[in-house]
Design a protein around this motif. Structure first.
Motif, PDB file in Angstrom:
ATOM      1  N   MET A 161      12.920   3.619  15.915  1.00  0.00           N
ATOM      2  CA  MET A 161      11.988   3.357  17.009  1.00  0.00           C
ATOM      3  C   MET A 161      11.198   4.614  17.377  1.00  0.00           C
ATOM      4  SD  MET A 161      12.907   2.181  20.893  1.00  0.00           S
ATOM      5  CE  MET A 161      11.630   2.097  22.158  1.00  0.00           C
ATOM      6  N   LEU A 162       9.870   4.516  17.263  1.00  0.00           N
ATOM      7  CA  LEU A 162       8.991   5.632  17.631  1.00  0.00           C
ATOM      8  C   LEU A 162       8.029   5.277  18.757  1.00  0.00           C
ATOM      9  CD1 LEU A 162       8.275   7.141  14.093  1.00  0.00           C
ATOM     10  CD2 LEU A 162      10.020   7.793  15.762  1.00  0.00           C
ATOM     11  N   ALA A 163       7.897   4.030  19.089  1.00  0.00           N
ATOM     12  CA  ALA A 163       7.273   3.521  20.321  1.00  0.00           C
ATOM     13  C   ALA A 163       5.765   3.688  20.431  1.00  0.00           C
ATOM     14  CB  ALA A 163       7.953   4.114  21.562  1.00  0.00           C
ATOM     15  N   SER A 164       5.247   4.920  20.335  1.00  0.00           N
ATOM     16  CA  SER A 164       3.831   5.153  20.631  1.00  0.00           C
ATOM     17  C   SER A 164       3.137   5.848  19.469  1.00  0.00           C
ATOM     18  CB  SER A 164       3.688   6.025  21.878  1.00  0.00           C
ATOM     19  OG  SER A 164       4.132   7.350  21.604  1.00  0.00           O
ATOM     20  N   ALA A 165       1.808   5.778  19.465  1.00  0.00           N
ATOM     21  CA  ALA A 165       1.022   6.442  18.423  1.00  0.00           C
ATOM     22  C   ALA A 165       1.260   7.946  18.444  1.00  0.00           C
ATOM     23  CB  ALA A 165      -0.464   6.127  18.615  1.00  0.00           C
ATOM     24  N   GLY A 205       9.489  -2.649  14.908  1.00  0.00           N
ATOM     25  CA  GLY A 205       8.436  -3.248  15.718  1.00  0.00           C
ATOM     26  C   GLY A 205       8.962  -4.026  16.900  1.00  0.00           C
ATOM     27  N   VAL A 206      10.040  -4.788  16.659  1.00  0.00           N
ATOM     28  CA  VAL A 206      10.634  -5.608  17.717  1.00  0.00           C
ATOM     29  C   VAL A 206      12.149  -5.537  17.590  1.00  0.00           C
ATOM     30  CG1 VAL A 206       8.689  -7.207  17.890  1.00  0.00           C
ATOM     31  CG2 VAL A 206      10.563  -7.696  16.300  1.00  0.00           C
ATOM     32  N   SER A 207      12.837  -5.821  18.684  1.00  0.00           N
ATOM     33  CA  SER A 207      14.289  -5.849  18.662  1.00  0.00           C
ATOM     34  C   SER A 207      14.781  -7.166  18.086  1.00  0.00           C
ATOM     35  CB  SER A 207      14.843  -5.675  20.078  1.00  0.00           C
ATOM     36  OG  SER A 207      14.692  -6.879  20.813  1.00  0.00           O
ATOM     37  N   LYS A 208      16.099  -7.254  17.871  1.00  0.00           N
ATOM     38  CA  LYS A 208      16.717  -8.484  17.382  1.00  0.00           C
ATOM     39  C   LYS A 208      16.406  -9.670  18.291  1.00  0.00           C
ATOM     40  CE  LYS A 208      19.362  -8.684  14.471  1.00  0.00           C
ATOM     41  NZ  LYS A 208      19.187  -8.975  13.031  1.00  0.00           N
ATOM     42  N   LEU A 236       0.136   0.922  15.550  1.00  0.00           N
ATOM     43  CA  LEU A 236       0.228   0.346  14.210  1.00  0.00           C
ATOM     44  C   LEU A 236      -0.584   1.128  13.174  1.00  0.00           C
ATOM     45  CD1 LEU A 236       0.140  -3.467  15.025  1.00  0.00           C
ATOM     46  CD2 LEU A 236       2.070  -2.151  14.116  1.00  0.00           C
ATOM     47  N   ASP A 237      -1.792   1.538  13.542  1.00  0.00           N
ATOM     48  CA  ASP A 237      -2.600   2.311  12.598  1.00  0.00           C
ATOM     49  C   ASP A 237      -1.919   3.631  12.250  1.00  0.00           C
ATOM     50  OD1 ASP A 237      -4.585   0.451  12.258  1.00  0.00           O
ATOM     51  OD2 ASP A 237      -5.934   1.325  13.756  1.00  0.00           O
TER      52      ASP A 237
END
Length: 272
Positions: free
Chosen positions: A85-89, A112-115, A126-127
């Motif tokens: 998990m890196l969360a932000s650009a 991208g998303v949790s379970k 995303l970019d």
């Protein structure tokens, strides 16, 4: 930098904390211990999380993430790095910059998303994942939801996994593992570098307690790379470990329990 004589291989996880202990940094470190390496961590975010979902998430400042990374790598050194998990650009770009300057295999789990379906990556990041993070990866390990999020390719069956692999590889990782856990039938994953393919199959266990599978697989791959295995060998060994962990997953709280990271120690299996 090399480790002291007799010291185990050193593997670094750069990821978020899961207060429930089933995924994230906690899953990574448990996997590393179970498989015989020295695990180290860079915490990128703190989550309030349990078996029911994610109740809150707070990313750490870039300065704190960079300082943790430099502190570990400059003194102790690493033989593999795993990201989660890196969360932000801003965090993605900072970590990508650090990875690019580190001489060690990198396993990127593009969380991208949790379970439970809770978002763990800002849409604006995303970019940065595509253009900055994925090119640093020795192995990228997206699940089918993350493939769709990153590439727009939606996989409905095994036949679509090859297209998904090509779409992710176009962003620059050396290898990609397309995780087919969301499909029906056997648990099948595809490892590809664009020319060489390895299909990895395992029985699908009737066990809903699978929290942490993605973190666990990526960490196990990083461990095996640090121990000197080739990418195909490392992924196959990691698949065996995570399959056992899923089979041994247990209920915890009122929702989805975790996989059992210690199954190989307590029940026999592919430990060190």
């Amino acid at each position: 930098m090399t480790g002291a004589p007799g010291a185990p291989p050193r593997v670094l996880t750069v990821a978020g904390s899961d207060s429930g202990g089933g995924a994230g940094i906690q899953a990574d470190l448990k996997t590393m211990l179970a498989l015989g390496v020295h695990g180290m961590s860079v915490v990128t975010a703190v989550t309030a999380q349990n078996s029911l979902g994610v109740q809150g998430a707070w990313e750490l400042p870039v300065e704190a993430v960079r300082a943790q990374y430099r502190s570990v790598v400059d003194d102790i050194g690493v033989e593999a790095v795993k990201t989660g998990m890196l969360a932000s650009a801003e965090l993605v770009e900072t970590v990508a910059e650090l990875l690019a300057a580190t001489d060690a295999p990198v396993v990127v789990d593009p969380v991208g998303v949790s379970k439970h379906g809770d978002p763990l990556l800002a849409a604006t990041a995303l970019d940065s994942v595509r253009e900055r993070l994925l090119p640093t990866a020795t192995v990228a390990t997206p699940n089918l939801d993350e493939v769709a999020q990153l590439t727009g390719v939606r996989v409905e069956s095994e036949a679509g996994m090859r297209e998904a692999a090509q779409a992710v590889l176009a962003y620059g990782p050396r290898w990609v593992v397309i995780k087919g856990g969301h499909l029906s039938g056997d648990a099948v994953d595809l490892l590809s570098d664009g020319s060489e393919e390895h299909w990895l199959r395992a029985p699908r266990y009737d066990n809903r307690h699978t929290h942490g599978t993605g973190c666990t697989l990526a960490s196990a791959i990083a461990v095996r790379l640090a121990q000197g295995l080739t990418v195909p060998e490392a992924v196959a060994a990691a698949k065996e470990y995570v399959t056992g962990a899923i089979a041994a997953g247990f209920a915890l709280g009122g929702g989805i329990g975790p996989v059992d990271h210690g199954w190989a120690l307590t029940r026999g299996g592919p430990a060190v």
